[in-house]
Design a protein around this motif. Sequence first.
Motif, mmCIF file in Angstrom:
data_model
loop_
_atom_site.group_PDB
_atom_site.id
_atom_site.type_symbol
_atom_site.label_atom_id
_atom_site.label_comp_id
_atom_site.label_asym_id
_atom_site.label_seq_id
_atom_site.Cartn_x
_atom_site.Cartn_y
_atom_site.Cartn_z
ATOM 1 N N PRO A 134 1.779 3.371 6.800
ATOM 2 C CA PRO A 134 2.378 2.270 6.058
ATOM 3 C C PRO A 134 1.375 1.542 5.177
ATOM 4 O O PRO A 134 1.752 0.937 4.183
ATOM 5 N N LEU A 135 0.068 1.587 5.530
ATOM 6 C CA LEU A 135 -0.942 0.913 4.731
ATOM 7 C C LEU A 135 -2.083 1.876 4.446
ATOM 8 O O LEU A 135 -2.713 2.401 5.365
ATOM 9 N N PHE A 136 -2.332 2.104 3.166
ATOM 10 C CA PHE A 136 -3.391 3.021 2.731
ATOM 11 C C PHE A 136 -4.512 2.208 2.104
ATOM 12 O O PHE A 136 -4.269 1.302 1.307
ATOM 13 N N ARG A 137 -5.758 2.540 2.460
ATOM 14 C CA ARG A 137 -6.914 1.859 1.885
ATOM 15 C C ARG A 137 -7.973 2.870 1.502
ATOM 16 O O ARG A 137 -8.260 3.792 2.263
ATOM 17 N N VAL A 138 -8.550 2.679 0.326
ATOM 18 C CA VAL A 138 -9.743 3.424 -0.069
ATOM 19 C C VAL A 138 -10.546 2.526 -1.002
ATOM 20 O O VAL A 138 -10.018 2.041 -2.010
ATOM 21 N N GLY A 139 -11.807 2.259 -0.661
ATOM 22 C CA GLY A 139 -12.606 1.355 -1.461
ATOM 23 C C GLY A 139 -11.902 0.024 -1.639
ATOM 24 O O GLY A 139 -11.404 -0.558 -0.672
ATOM 25 N N PRO A 140 -11.794 -0.473 -2.870
ATOM 26 C CA PRO A 140 -11.145 -1.771 -3.097
ATOM 27 C C PRO A 140 -9.618 -1.700 -3.172
ATOM 28 O O PRO A 140 -8.952 -2.722 -3.282
ATOM 29 N N LEU A 141 -9.068 -0.491 -3.117
ATOM 30 C CA LEU A 141 -7.626 -0.311 -3.302
ATOM 31 C C LEU A 141 -6.882 -0.310 -1.977
ATOM 32 O O LEU A 141 -7.293 0.362 -1.020
ATOM 33 N N SER A 142 -5.794 -1.043 -1.903
ATOM 34 C CA SER A 142 -4.892 -0.973 -0.750
ATOM 35 C C SER A 142 -3.461 -0.850 -1.258
ATOM 36 O O SER A 142 -3.082 -1.492 -2.246
ATOM 37 N N VAL A 143 -2.686 -0.001 -0.593
ATOM 38 C CA VAL A 143 -1.297 0.232 -0.976
ATOM 39 C C VAL A 143 -0.432 0.068 0.272
ATOM 40 O O VAL A 143 -0.579 0.823 1.235
ATOM 41 N N ASP A 144 0.442 -0.920 0.259
ATOM 42 C CA ASP A 144 1.405 -1.137 1.332
ATOM 43 C C ASP A 144 2.664 -0.366 0.969
ATOM 44 O O ASP A 144 3.429 -0.777 0.089
ATOM 45 N N LEU A 145 2.882 0.775 1.639
ATOM 46 C CA LEU A 145 4.000 1.648 1.295
ATOM 47 C C LEU A 145 5.341 1.113 1.789
ATOM 48 O O LEU A 145 6.386 1.605 1.374
ATOM 49 N N VAL A 146 5.320 0.138 2.677
ATOM 50 C CA VAL A 146 6.562 -0.452 3.166
ATOM 51 C C VAL A 146 7.025 -1.558 2.210
ATOM 52 O O VAL A 146 8.168 -1.592 1.766
ATOM 53 N N ARG A 147 6.101 -2.449 1.883
ATOM 54 C CA ARG A 147 6.457 -3.578 1.017
ATOM 55 C C ARG A 147 6.230 -3.287 -0.467
ATOM 56 O O ARG A 147 6.548 -4.121 -1.313
ATOM 57 N N ARG A 148 5.653 -2.089 -0.763
ATOM 58 C CA ARG A 148 5.409 -1.665 -2.140
ATOM 59 C C ARG A 148 4.490 -2.659 -2.864
ATOM 60 O O ARG A 148 4.727 -3.021 -4.020
ATOM 61 N N ILE A 149 3.428 -3.084 -2.149
ATOM 62 C CA ILE A 149 2.456 -3.998 -2.720
ATOM 63 C C ILE A 149 1.140 -3.265 -2.906
ATOM 64 O O ILE A 149 0.637 -2.620 -1.978
ATOM 65 N N VAL A 150 0.589 -3.345 -4.103
ATOM 66 C CA VAL A 150 -0.679 -2.690 -4.435
ATOM 67 C C VAL A 150 -1.694 -3.775 -4.758
ATOM 68 O O VAL A 150 -1.435 -4.668 -5.575
ATOM 69 N N ARG A 151 -2.864 -3.700 -4.102
ATOM 70 C CA ARG A 151 -3.920 -4.677 -4.354
ATOM 71 C C ARG A 151 -5.230 -3.983 -4.681
ATOM 72 O O ARG A 151 -5.526 -2.921 -4.136
#
Length: 236
Positions: A134-151
């Motif tokens: 549900p939450l993917f992180r690599v370096g400064p990038l995070s992707v919440d696949l449930v809430r569709r939030i990209v930071r």
Amino acid sequence: MTLHVLVVDDEPPIRRLLRTGLGTQGYAVLEAPDGRTALETLRRKASGHETVDLVILDLGLPDMRGHDLLAEIRKAHPALPVVVLSSRDDETGKVEALDLGADDYVTKPFGMGELLARIRTALRHQLATEGQRPLFRVGPLSVDLVRRIVRVEEREAKLTPREYDFLRVLVQHAGKVLTHAQLMGAVSASSDPQYLRVYMRQLRQKLEADPERPRLLLTETGVGYRLRAPDDGLSR
């Protein structure tokens, strides 16, 4: 548990190199100098008399096209990870192999570290096939696949629906190269390669610190794109 790797290559020095290099990392190596031997080994796997967890496949075999062997492997063993070996200038062959279902490729000459990373990615991808984090992180990038939030760091990146669709597919296959056709097909997009390049450029503008020198969304020249995997050694 010892993982068994089937090396399909007609060059004894390459098989010897892989047997030594993979052996030092705890892999058990099986060898096949041609397609016929590889198929027989995989038939023993199907009958329970042999264990094969991953295949390293050289596309240049003496008795059959490596792509034809790959098609046979995919037909009989859809989930078996396959990493192909290809020549540096064979971009068409790489694309064809990936479209046939290869998990990744390594270009000759290759470093053992690069090959081991590709093997880990292929094995990890196999384990993750049935579900997604549900939450993917690599370096400064995070992707919440449930809430569709990209930071990126603490900043939320505002993506268009189509940009997010492409990123989601890349996240689901992080570390694995995806061809232009695979990416376009996954989001039911136009088959025009320029269309894909536009969206990759837009994603880099929003996700990369320096879009001209990307560290997250990588181009595989003449083949497709790869999103860096979390364990690829990218520092924050």
